[in-house]
Write an enzyme that holds these catalytic residues in place. Structure first.
Site, PDB file in Angstrom:
ATOM      1  N   GLU A  86       0.881  -1.279  -0.025  1.00 48.73           N
ATOM      2  CA  GLU A  86      -0.055   0.464  -0.115  1.00 48.73           C
ATOM      3  C   GLU A  86       0.913   1.040   0.133  1.00 48.73           C
ATOM      4  O   GLU A  86       0.679   2.104  -0.892  1.00 48.73           O
ATOM      5  CB  GLU A  86      -0.896   0.137   1.129  1.00 48.73           C
ATOM      6  CG  GLU A  86      -2.035   0.782   1.208  1.00 48.73           C
ATOM      7  CD  GLU A  86      -1.532   2.591   1.683  1.00 48.73           C
ATOM      8  OE1 GLU A  86      -1.783   2.936   2.333  1.00 48.73           O
ATOM      9  OE2 GLU A  86      -0.484   2.490   2.360  1.00 48.73           O
ATOM     10  N   ASP A 106      -7.265   1.421   8.134  1.00 56.61           N
ATOM     11  CA  ASP A 106      -4.849   1.596   7.678  1.00 56.61           C
ATOM     12  C   ASP A 106      -4.877   1.754   8.985  1.00 56.61           C
ATOM     13  O   ASP A 106      -4.401   0.579   9.736  1.00 56.61           O
ATOM     14  CB  ASP A 106      -5.742   2.380   6.762  1.00 56.61           C
ATOM     15  CG  ASP A 106      -3.201   3.182   6.191  1.00 56.61           C
ATOM     16  OD1 ASP A 106      -2.775   2.440   7.380  1.00 56.61           O
ATOM     17  OD2 ASP A 106      -3.730   3.526   5.081  1.00 56.61           O
TER      18      ASP A 106
END
Ligand SMILES: *[C@@H]1O[C@H](CO)[C@@H](O)[C@H](O)[C@H]1NC(C)=O
Ligand SMILES: *[C@@H]1O[C@H](CO)[C@@H](O)[C@H](O)[C@H]1NC(C)=O
Ligand SMILES: *[C@@H]1O[C@H](CO)[C@@H](O)[C@H](O)[C@H]1NC(C)=O
Ligand SMILES: *[C@@H]1O[C@H](CO)[C@@H](O)[C@H](O)[C@H]1NC(C)=O
Ligand SMILES: *[C@@H]1O[C@H](CO)[C@@H](O)[C@H](O)[C@H]1NC(C)=O
Length: 700
Positions: A394, A423
């Site tokens: 990511e 996240d």
């Protein structure tokens, strides 16, 4: 009864010395026996699967099985070593997550992709101050990080290699308006090495791209304010857009895949043309303190902006190379509608130890797996299929999630109900949430069921709604985590959750387990709260007979956006009428669906609703969001297909990115600009109309 769930933890587990372990076993057995007592149906052989909708006690079983011990233990193990994507220690993190999913008896697989990642080889920065004759070497790493450190030295992934020598100049956040201010103060930045401060709504790559446009020869960036304390340096990517650069729009799976060459125009377009490096706030202060020239931005930590007299000698050498990245995916197959998907996702790769970013989220994800698995042993099975996804790479540009979404686009487009992202689960105090608006109601409802981690006598909702700044729920236009491919490319309704914001150790070597225990979440109660909200959302979306979407919230939000736009465009010669009437259509459809849902709930009590009728209604709820997609996407960034939420080139508006780009367009004649704004307004109107027609569910 099956053995307790955590006896399968890897042998390295040391927090579970036996008394503690015994304690947890007892707690869990208590939960299970409380549950069975409550129901008078101890299941020696599990009954046929039940959903939470049929058995609301599963919801309490989920909430009651929260544990800060398990979450803190997961986090401790995930953060023992740095695990940068594509490097050997990252496969240990893959194994950790995979082993846990498997030991919880969840069907688990790994999807590999071969993608272009980027690593540093060599960097140096020296300053030639006017008061000394010999150049001064400036530190580029965190204090205490020797060359043998397992932490990657600070760098900007995908920065071109290059050397530059020029006068230092301060460019504030590096926005157009900052260069305008410099120009009007007579500052010429051409040939200079720019010092930029992170912020002002500018992504790293936008800062570099703008600097290149202005003739700057290299950029160093630092993080001011709360960021970068104690010599911390903020690593990050400067790649434009998301996903693997060599496979734009399709999945980079296996070996037999079309790949563009690194010299292909479409690939080069995403790389900056000017080299850059991150530096610490302390290093920046030394450079900035030596500048002379104009006084600008006196309110911040800079007196004069230069250029010079200090010269900077800048060198960065990096390499872009192919690497294998791995997503770990656990699947809990739906009992009634296995072909409807609810996806929970978090990335696993980290710049350094990743205690906050992202493994606070990974620890929460594994804990949800543990708690779902516990419920499965009690006979629960979701109605729809749940995916628990641990993404890779990511940090380089949402690469793991993007490749997966691109590879599975047709299936996700036709079958994904929602994507729920976490996240950095815990960065500090205070709950934050972003969502597409049809999810607002269920998000609020779920936070009413979870205890506030910092005030145990109130619900999470009470504190959140009374202390948070408006708006309570943010929208997801910016591209800062893995919801981007789901929402902006595939049109899947999405949520993003986290505790705290702007944490000082962001992307530095200090983002460690110790920091989390000292500052972020000493008792791991915030972790538990995020896991509970996240897991409960998953349960409702997977198990509620009627998908809990309210499109009237979307209508309200669109009306609010249109009103803001109206105020902004008051002096322009454009009409918002197309958007206003399409929102009216969406409102009619949303009201109609609301009535249908009410009627269906009444009939359901009498058992008069067929599975197929319910599914037809659910499909309309699911597909409406896809209406906002446009095959041509946002002009100049066509991969981004969503015309209501998506990235604009300057993130000032926060919605209707195509309209925003047209408004802030500065290179066209005024008449052309007006025409383009009007055209973009029509495109948004058509997108809203498509959503309305999908929600009505009938052909015109
Ligand atoms: C994925 O890659 C890893 C590491 O390169 C390899 O060990 C594994 O066998 C691969 N798995 C699949 C399913 O291809
Ligand atoms: C020269 O200037 C730099 C930057 O202002 C400062 O850090 C340094 O201490 C100065 N050195 C001497 C010898 O005065
Ligand atoms: C800049 O630094 C490099 C070594 O990193 C050196 O070779 C070069 O001569 C320096 N340039 C100037 C102008 O000092
Ligand atoms: C839109 O909603 C936000 C947040 O609730 C509010 O602050 C703002 O004033 C509203 N804007 C308009 C134009 O109604
Ligand atoms: C879990 O929470 C309790 C208080 O509720 C606290 O005493 C304990 O230290 C916490 N455990 C961890 C590992 O943080």
């Amino acid at each position: 009864m099956a053995p307790p769930l955590y006896t399968n933890l890897p042998k390295s587990t040391t927090i579970f010395t036996s008394p503690l372990c015994t304690f947890i076993v007892i707690i869990t057995l208590c939960i299970i026996s409380l549950y069975t007592l409550h129901h008078h149906t101890p299941p020696p052989t599990p009954p046929p699967p039940s959903t939470t909708a049929q058995h609301p006690p599963f919801i309490s079983a989920f909430l009651d099985s929260a544990s800060n011990y398990t979450i803190s233990n997961y986090l401790r193990h995930l953060t023992l070593h740095p695990h940068l994507a594509g490097t050997p220690p990252s496969s240990a993190a893959v194994d950790y997550v995979k082993t846990h999913f498997e030991s919880l008896h969840l069907q688990t697989h790994v999807t590999n992709y071969s993608v272009l990642l980027s690593y540093p080889l060599h960097s140096s920065l020296t300053a030639h101050f006017s008061n000394t004759s010999s150049p001064v070497q400036l530190p580029l790493t965190e204090p205490g990080l020797g060359s043998d450190s397992e932490v990657v030295k600070p760098y900007h992934a995908y920065s071109p290699s290059g050397s530059a020598y020029g006068k230092a100049v301060y460019v504030n956040h590096g926005r157009e308006e900052d260069y305008r201010a410099l120009a009007s103060a007579g500052v010429n930045v051409k040939g200079c090495v720019a010092v930029a401060k992170r912020g002002g709504g500018m992504s790293r790559n936008a800062v570099v791209a703008k600097a290149a446009e202005k003739g700057v020869v290299a950029v160093v960036m630092y993080t001011g304010g709360g960021g970068g304390v104690g010599g911390g340096v903020e690593r990050g990517t400067v790649l434009e857009g998301v996903g693997d650069p060599l496979t734009p729009g399709w999945g980079a799976s296996g070996g037999d895949v079309e790949r563009l060459g690194v010299e292909d125009g479409e690939v080069l377009r995403r790389f900056p043309t000017v080299a850059s490096l991150p530096i610490s706030a302390e290093t920046a202060a030394v450079i900035l303190g030596s500048l002379e020239g104009a006084h600008l931005w006196k309110d911040v930590d800079v007196d004069r902006v230069g250029p010079g007299p200090t010269f900077l000698n800048f060198t960065y050498q990096g390499e872009n190379k192919m690497a294998t990245i791995q997503n770990v995916i656990a699947v809990i197959k739906g009992s009634e509608e296995p072909d409807r998907f609810v996806v929970l996702g978090n990335h696993r790769d980290a710049w350094t130890y990743g205690a906050v970013d992202p493994n606070s989220g990974t620890a929460a994800l594994i804990d949800i797996a543990r708690r779902y698995s516990l419920m499965m042993r009690m006979g629960w099975n979701p109605q729809r299929t749940i995916f628990l996804c641990s993404w890779d790479a990511e940090e380089f540009g949402m690469i793991g999630s993007t490749e997966w979404v691109e590879q599975n686009l047709a299936n996700l487009g036709s079958k994904a109900v929602a994507y729920i992202n976490v996240d950095c689960a815990v960065q500090g105090p205070g709950f934050f949430a972003g969502a597409t608006p049809q999810l607002d109601d269920i998000l609020v409802e779920v936070t009413k069921k979870v205890t506030d981690p910092d005030f145990s006598d109130s619900t999470l909702f009470e504190k959140w709604s009374t202390t948070s700044e408006a708006p309570l729920i943010q929208r997801l236009s910016d591209v800062f985590s893995d919801f981007a491919p789901f929402l902006h490319h595939a049109g899947v309704p999405s949520v993003d959750l986290y505790y705290g914001k702007d944490f000082p150790v962001y992307h530095t070597a200090f983002d460690s387990y110790d920091w989390m225990v000292k500052y972020g979440d000493p008792f791991f109660h915030r972790h538990m709260a995020v896991a509970s909200v996240w897991g409960l959302l998953g349960l409702h979306l997977a198990d509620d007979p009627i998908i809990p979407f309210n499109y009237l919230s979307y209508v309200l939000q669109l009306q609010n956006h249109t009103h803001s736009l109206y105020k902004l465009l008051e002096r322009d010669d454009v009409s918002l009428h197309p958007i206003i009437s399409s929102i009216q259509e969406l409102e009619d459809a949303a009201k109609q669906v609301k009535d249908e849902i009410k009627k269906m709930r009444e009939e359901e009590i009498e058992g008069r609703v067929s599975v197929l009728r319910r599914r037809m209604l659910n499909d309309r709820l699911m597909f409406a969001e896809r209406g906002f997609l446009d095959s041509e996407g946002i002009k100049g960034r066509q991969w981004f297909k969503h015309l209501v939420y998506g990235p604009a080139s300057e993130s000032k508006l926060g919605f209707f990115p195509g309209v925003a780009d047209a408004i802030y367009e500065s290179t066209m004649t005024e008449a052309k600009r007006q025409a383009r704004i009007q055209h973009e307004i029509w495109r948004v109107a058509r997108a809203i109309q498509r959503a309305a027609i999908a929600l009505k569910g009938q052909l015109t």
